[in-house]
Motif scaffolding. Structure first.
Motif, PDB file in Angstrom:
ATOM      1  N   LYS A   6     -21.208  20.548   1.642  1.00 45.10           N
ATOM      2  CA  LYS A   6     -22.351  21.300   2.150  1.00 45.10           C
ATOM      3  C   LYS A   6     -23.046  20.694   3.369  1.00 45.10           C
ATOM      4  CE  LYS A   6     -21.851  24.065  -1.321  1.00 45.10           C
ATOM      5  NZ  LYS A   6     -22.570  25.161  -1.920  1.00 45.10           N
ATOM      6  N   CYS A   7     -22.698  19.479   3.725  1.00 46.43           N
ATOM      7  CA  CYS A   7     -23.413  18.824   4.828  1.00 46.43           C
ATOM      8  C   CYS A   7     -22.491  18.363   5.957  1.00 46.43           C
ATOM      9  CB  CYS A   7     -24.192  17.603   4.332  1.00 46.43           C
ATOM     10  SG  CYS A   7     -25.097  17.862   2.798  1.00 46.43           S
ATOM     11  N   CYS A  54     -21.590  19.584   9.672  1.00 43.27           N
ATOM     12  CA  CYS A  54     -22.468  19.240  10.804  1.00 43.27           C
ATOM     13  C   CYS A  54     -22.779  17.746  10.878  1.00 43.27           C
ATOM     14  CB  CYS A  54     -23.790  19.981  10.704  1.00 43.27           C
ATOM     15  SG  CYS A  54     -23.605  21.754  10.669  1.00 43.27           S
ATOM     16  N   HIS A  55     -22.956  17.143   9.703  1.00 51.55           N
ATOM     17  CA  HIS A  55     -23.341  15.730   9.683  1.00 51.55           C
ATOM     18  C   HIS A  55     -22.104  14.855   9.650  1.00 51.55           C
ATOM     19  CE1 HIS A  55     -27.731  16.035   9.197  1.00 51.55           C
ATOM     20  NE2 HIS A  55     -27.443  17.191   8.629  1.00 51.55           N
ATOM     21  N   ILE A 106     -23.227  18.295  15.460  1.00 46.49           N
ATOM     22  CA  ILE A 106     -24.621  18.486  15.850  1.00 46.49           C
ATOM     23  C   ILE A 106     -25.636  17.828  14.914  1.00 46.49           C
ATOM     24  CG2 ILE A 106     -24.032  20.672  16.944  1.00 46.49           C
ATOM     25  CD1 ILE A 106     -25.862  21.934  14.791  1.00 46.49           C
ATOM     26  N   PRO A 160     -27.845  15.010  13.346  1.00 45.51           N
ATOM     27  CA  PRO A 160     -28.302  13.798  14.040  1.00 45.51           C
ATOM     28  C   PRO A 160     -27.718  12.505  13.455  1.00 45.51           C
ATOM     29  CG  PRO A 160     -30.101  14.758  12.748  1.00 45.51           C
ATOM     30  CD  PRO A 160     -28.953  15.722  12.678  1.00 45.51           C
ATOM     31  N   PHE A 161     -27.046  12.585  12.318  1.00 42.52           N
ATOM     32  CA  PHE A 161     -26.403  11.385  11.767  1.00 42.52           C
ATOM     33  C   PHE A 161     -25.244  11.838  10.890  1.00 42.52           C
ATOM     34  CE2 PHE A 161     -29.865  12.816   9.132  1.00 42.52           C
ATOM     35  CZ  PHE A 161     -29.322  12.868   7.861  1.00 42.52           C
ATOM     36  N   ASP A 165     -35.591  11.200   3.588  1.00 42.17           N
ATOM     37  CA  ASP A 165     -35.580  12.426   4.409  1.00 42.17           C
ATOM     38  C   ASP A 165     -34.753  13.516   3.743  1.00 42.17           C
ATOM     39  OD1 ASP A 165     -37.005  11.706   6.944  1.00 42.17           O
ATOM     40  OD2 ASP A 165     -35.542  10.074   6.854  1.00 42.17           O
ATOM     41  N   ARG A 208     -36.740  15.229   1.117  1.00 43.79           N
ATOM     42  CA  ARG A 208     -37.762  16.112   1.692  1.00 43.79           C
ATOM     43  C   ARG A 208     -37.135  17.432   2.185  1.00 43.79           C
ATOM     44  NH1 ARG A 208     -38.859  16.440   6.910  1.00 43.79           N
ATOM     45  NH2 ARG A 208     -37.962  14.392   7.310  1.00 43.79           N
ATOM     46  N   VAL A 209     -36.039  17.323   2.981  1.00 45.61           N
ATOM     47  CA  VAL A 209     -35.500  18.559   3.562  1.00 45.61           C
ATOM     48  C   VAL A 209     -34.788  19.427   2.514  1.00 45.61           C
ATOM     49  CG1 VAL A 209     -35.336  17.622   5.896  1.00 45.61           C
ATOM     50  CG2 VAL A 209     -33.341  17.467   4.384  1.00 45.61           C
ATOM     51  N   MET A 251     -32.777  22.032   4.784  1.00 51.45           N
ATOM     52  CA  MET A 251     -31.350  21.723   4.889  1.00 51.45           C
ATOM     53  C   MET A 251     -30.690  22.049   3.552  1.00 51.45           C
ATOM     54  SD  MET A 251     -30.125  20.390   7.726  1.00 51.45           S
ATOM     55  CE  MET A 251     -31.024  20.782   9.196  1.00 51.45           C
ATOM     56  N   PRO A 252     -29.440  22.453   3.535  1.00 50.24           N
ATOM     57  CA  PRO A 252     -28.675  22.881   4.715  1.00 50.24           C
ATOM     58  C   PRO A 252     -29.216  24.207   5.244  1.00 50.24           C
ATOM     59  CG  PRO A 252     -27.418  23.256   2.687  1.00 50.24           C
ATOM     60  CD  PRO A 252     -28.676  22.581   2.280  1.00 50.24           C
ATOM     61  N   PRO A 253     -29.026  24.464   6.531  1.00 53.73           N
ATOM     62  CA  PRO A 253     -29.633  25.651   7.128  1.00 53.73           C
ATOM     63  C   PRO A 253     -28.843  26.929   6.850  1.00 53.73           C
ATOM     64  CG  PRO A 253     -28.515  24.374   8.796  1.00 53.73           C
ATOM     65  CD  PRO A 253     -28.368  23.602   7.526  1.00 53.73           C
ATOM     66  N   PRO A 285     -23.035  26.399  13.933  1.00 52.64           N
ATOM     67  CA  PRO A 285     -22.540  25.184  13.297  1.00 52.64           C
ATOM     68  C   PRO A 285     -22.192  25.472  11.849  1.00 52.64           C
ATOM     69  CG  PRO A 285     -24.504  24.716  14.579  1.00 52.64           C
ATOM     70  CD  PRO A 285     -24.349  26.190  14.579  1.00 52.64           C
TER      71      PRO A 285
HETATM   72  C1  HEC Z   1     -24.979  23.847   9.844  1.00 55.78           C
HETATM   73  C2  HEC Z   1     -25.207  22.500  10.217  1.00 55.78           C
HETATM   74  C3  HEC Z   1     -25.893  21.582   9.229  1.00 55.78           C
HETATM   75  C4  HEC Z   1     -25.627  21.474   7.879  1.00 55.78           C
HETATM   76  C5  HEC Z   1     -24.567  22.205   7.071  1.00 55.78           C
HETATM   77  C6  HEC Z   1     -26.551  20.477   7.393  1.00 55.78           C
HETATM   78  N1  HEC Z   1     -27.338  20.008   8.409  1.00 55.78           N
HETATM   79 FE1  HEC Z   1     -28.830  18.609   8.232  1.00 55.78          FE
HETATM   80  N2  HEC Z   1     -29.253  18.821  10.223  1.00 55.78           N
HETATM   81  C7  HEC Z   1     -28.596  19.633  11.091  1.00 55.78           C
HETATM   82  C8  HEC Z   1     -29.217  19.545  12.398  1.00 55.78           C
HETATM   83  C9  HEC Z   1     -28.776  20.254  13.666  1.00 55.78           C
HETATM   84  C10 HEC Z   1     -30.305  18.652  12.277  1.00 55.78           C
HETATM   85  C11 HEC Z   1     -31.308  18.248  13.362  1.00 55.78           C
HETATM   86  C12 HEC Z   1     -32.637  18.901  13.142  1.00 55.78           C
HETATM   87  C13 HEC Z   1     -32.604  20.406  13.326  1.00 55.78           C
HETATM   88  O1  HEC Z   1     -32.225  20.880  14.376  1.00 55.78           O
HETATM   89  O2  HEC Z   1     -33.006  21.118  12.371  1.00 55.78           O
HETATM   90  C14 HEC Z   1     -30.291  18.219  10.880  1.00 55.78           C
HETATM   91  C15 HEC Z   1     -31.221  17.332  10.347  1.00 55.78           C
HETATM   92  C16 HEC Z   1     -31.162  16.810   9.069  1.00 55.78           C
HETATM   93  C17 HEC Z   1     -32.043  15.784   8.553  1.00 55.78           C
HETATM   94  C18 HEC Z   1     -33.168  15.114   9.311  1.00 55.78           C
HETATM   95  C19 HEC Z   1     -34.370  16.006   9.227  1.00 55.78           C
HETATM   96  C20 HEC Z   1     -35.601  15.403   9.806  1.00 55.78           C
HETATM   97  O3  HEC Z   1     -36.630  16.036   9.638  1.00 55.78           O
HETATM   98  O4  HEC Z   1     -35.522  14.340  10.402  1.00 55.78           O
HETATM   99  C21 HEC Z   1     -31.675  15.530   7.252  1.00 55.78           C
HETATM  100  C22 HEC Z   1     -32.277  14.533   6.298  1.00 55.78           C
HETATM  101  C23 HEC Z   1     -30.561  16.438   6.961  1.00 55.78           C
HETATM  102  N3  HEC Z   1     -30.278  17.189   8.075  1.00 55.78           N
HETATM  103  C24 HEC Z   1     -29.899  16.487   5.747  1.00 55.78           C
HETATM  104  C25 HEC Z   1     -28.902  17.419   5.441  1.00 55.78           C
HETATM  105  C26 HEC Z   1     -28.259  17.527   4.135  1.00 55.78           C
HETATM  106  C27 HEC Z   1     -28.586  16.638   2.940  1.00 55.78           C
HETATM  107  C28 HEC Z   1     -27.346  18.535   4.231  1.00 55.78           C
HETATM  108  C29 HEC Z   1     -26.448  19.077   3.143  1.00 55.78           C
HETATM  109  C30 HEC Z   1     -27.036  19.293   1.829  1.00 55.78           C
HETATM  110  C31 HEC Z   1     -27.405  19.040   5.592  1.00 55.78           C
HETATM  111  N4  HEC Z   1     -28.350  18.339   6.292  1.00 55.78           N
HETATM  112  C32 HEC Z   1     -26.600  20.069   6.066  1.00 55.78           C
HETATM  113  C33 HEC Z   1     -27.504  20.434  10.814  1.00 55.78           C
HETATM  114  C34 HEC Z   1     -26.966  20.645   9.552  1.00 55.78           C
END
Ligand code: HEC
Length: 426
Positions: free
Chosen positions: A32-33, A36-37, A42, A44-45, A59, A62-63, A69-71, A221
């Motif tokens: 699920k992550c 992108c991650h 795209i 950020p880590f 973090d 929180r998200v 997240m995920p979006p 993404p």
């Molecule tokens: C479709 C792409 C995508 C997926 C899938 C995704 N992320 Fe992200 N995530 C991003 C992007 C891009 C950012 C940078 C911030 C933004 O643009 O919203 C981000 C930012 C974050 C951050 C930092 C937020 C902050 O406020 O600093 C966290 C923590 C995070 N993601 C966790 C997750 C986790 C856990 C999952 C899976 C359960 C996930 N993400 C799935 C694209 C994704």
């Protein structure tokens, strides 16, 4: 997945169930992550090791808790979609429980194998590749919406089974929509602008009509390319110009991009019998009063005899002050009342092409309805208008749209005879 369920059942029976990174969380993050991650994408880590998960765990909680997240935007229970990277309520709870237990690692021996690299083209070498005509230097520190025109010069209609967009630079490419322009207007818009391409925000560009042939697909993404259902293809009319609409993220440093798109055409053995149309379910005659916090705009279409068929895909679209969008199908005779898609926290930044796991049937006298809700008040932090103003349909950032493309095939169509399968000439 069986193991996940077993753990959840134990948990709900009140027995101790230790959720660990190695066993459950790593698998969830992978599914699920990581689209992108991961390195170079795209997110950020990269979220591909215990160390990363642990150091980001506050973090992450929180998200995940706040559903940022995920979006993945479609609400569960309103349509079932392919490539769903959303978290179910149980999966969300599992991540939160893991955090509460201080993010235990567990036994490294339980770790899954790392996901195999897919290579650039998920579906193998495409039949044709088109590309932005030149390298584009993405302006720094602002969102950029830009359309690039690629004339195909194809001198007959072609039938598309899939497209895959390969972003040239994943650190700045946010989303890509591939429009088709039979009017030729895009070339005029391109010629008027000195830089490569032209500005376009919520559509293919000013004055380019939206028709059944307007859309070919897109990328956000997390998207994975997949083939349309057996027997179904999208028509690219001859001489069409392809418009690649790019949304670029604000980037701190200098980036450039040259995105490309692979086309997969139907082959004789695919026995195409149905064309997928992109029917725009749309209301373009609304006026949203300034200050109104919850203004609804609707559109509806009855399924007349001869229009029965299947819905394969839905593409909801609004701009910045949209907050909720829903497509429903109802029928007073059979008492059906289904929600085909619902997004209740619309975010222009996270749009999607949502393909149904199983096509949705359209029966005679079904009523398709689109409902869009807007917040045009000063309390809406996304409202770009200051002072507030009446908002109508348009292509600009301060204009709005209430639109959902439905990818449809009709029962009464049999197009096999009109299809030619020649290799495209350019
Ligand atoms: C479709 C792409 C995508 C997926 C899938 C995704 N992320 Fe992200 N995530 C991003 C992007 C891009 C950012 C940078 C911030 C933004 O643009 O919203 C981000 C930012 C974050 C951050 C930092 C937020 C902050 O406020 O600093 C966290 C923590 C995070 N993601 C966790 C997750 C986790 C856990 C999952 C899976 C359960 C996930 N993400 C799935 C694209 C994704």
């Amino acid at each position: 997945m069986k193991r996940l369920l077993a753990v959840l059942c134990l948990g709900s029976m009140g027995l101790p169930a230790q959720v660990t990174y190695s066993k459950e969380i790593s698998r969830l993050f992978m599914a699920k992550c990581q689209s992108c991650h991961r390195e170079g994408d795209i997110g950020p880590f990269a979220l591909d090791s215990y160390e990363a998960a642990k150091s980001w765990s506050a973090d992450i909680q929180r998200v995940v808790r706040d559903k940022i997240m995920p979006p993945w935007k479609p609400v569960e229970g309103h349509g079932s979609f392919q490539n769903n990277f959303g978290l179910s309520d149980d999966e969300r709870r599992m991540i939160l429980d893991w955090y509460k237990a201080e993010a235990p690692e567990g036994d490294k021996a339980d770790l899954p194998e790392a996901s195999a690299p897919t290579g650039e083209w998920h579906l193998g070498e495409p039949d044709a590749i088109i590309q932005m005509p030149e390298l584009y230097n993405v302006p720094r520190r602002k969102d950029v919406y830009r359309c690039f025109v690629v004339p195909t010069g194809y001198d007959e209609d072609l039938w598309l089974k899939s497209i895959q967009v390969v972003p040239g630079n994943r650190q700045v490419v946010h989303h890509v929509i591939v429009y088709l322009d039979a009017s030729g207007k895009s070339t005029e818009l391109d010629a008027k602008d000195e830089e490569p391409g032209y500005d376009c925000y919520g559509g293919p560009g000013d004055g380019i009509p939206i028709t059944l042939d307007s859309l070919a697909g897109g990328w956000v993404p997390g998207t994975r390319a997949s083939m349309l259902s057996p027997g179904v293809a999208i028509r690219i009319p001859k001489k069409t110009k392809i418009i690649i609409q790019m949304h670029y993220f604000p980037a701190g440093k200098q980036h450039s991009d040259q995105t490309k798109i692979g086309f997969y055409f139907a082959k004789p053995e695919d026995k195409i019998t149905k064309r997928m149309f992109f029917l725009p379910l749309v209301n373009d005659r609304f006026r949203i009063p300034p200050g109104n916090k919850d203004f609804e705009v609707t559109a509806s279409v009855p399924v007349l005899p001869g229009m029965t068929g299947d819905i394969h895909m839905v593409v909801p679209h609004m701009h910045l002050i949209g907050k909720r969008i829903q497509v429903t199908r109802s029928n007073v005779f059979s008492r059906i009342n289904d929600s085909l898609v619902l997004i209740d926290d619309w975010d222009f930044n996270w749009q999607g092409f949502f393909a149904y796991e199983k096509p949705v049937r359209l029966n005679v006298l079904d009523q398709l309805k689109l409902s869009c809700r807007f917040d045009n008040s000063a309390d809406n932090p996304r409202n770009p208008s200051n002072p507030l103003k009446e908002v109508r349909w348009g292509e600009g950032t301060e204009d709005e749209m209430c639109l959902a493309f439905l990818g449809l095939t009709f029962d009464n169509e049999n197009i096999i005879n009109s299809i030619r399968f020649n290799k495209p000439k350019r």
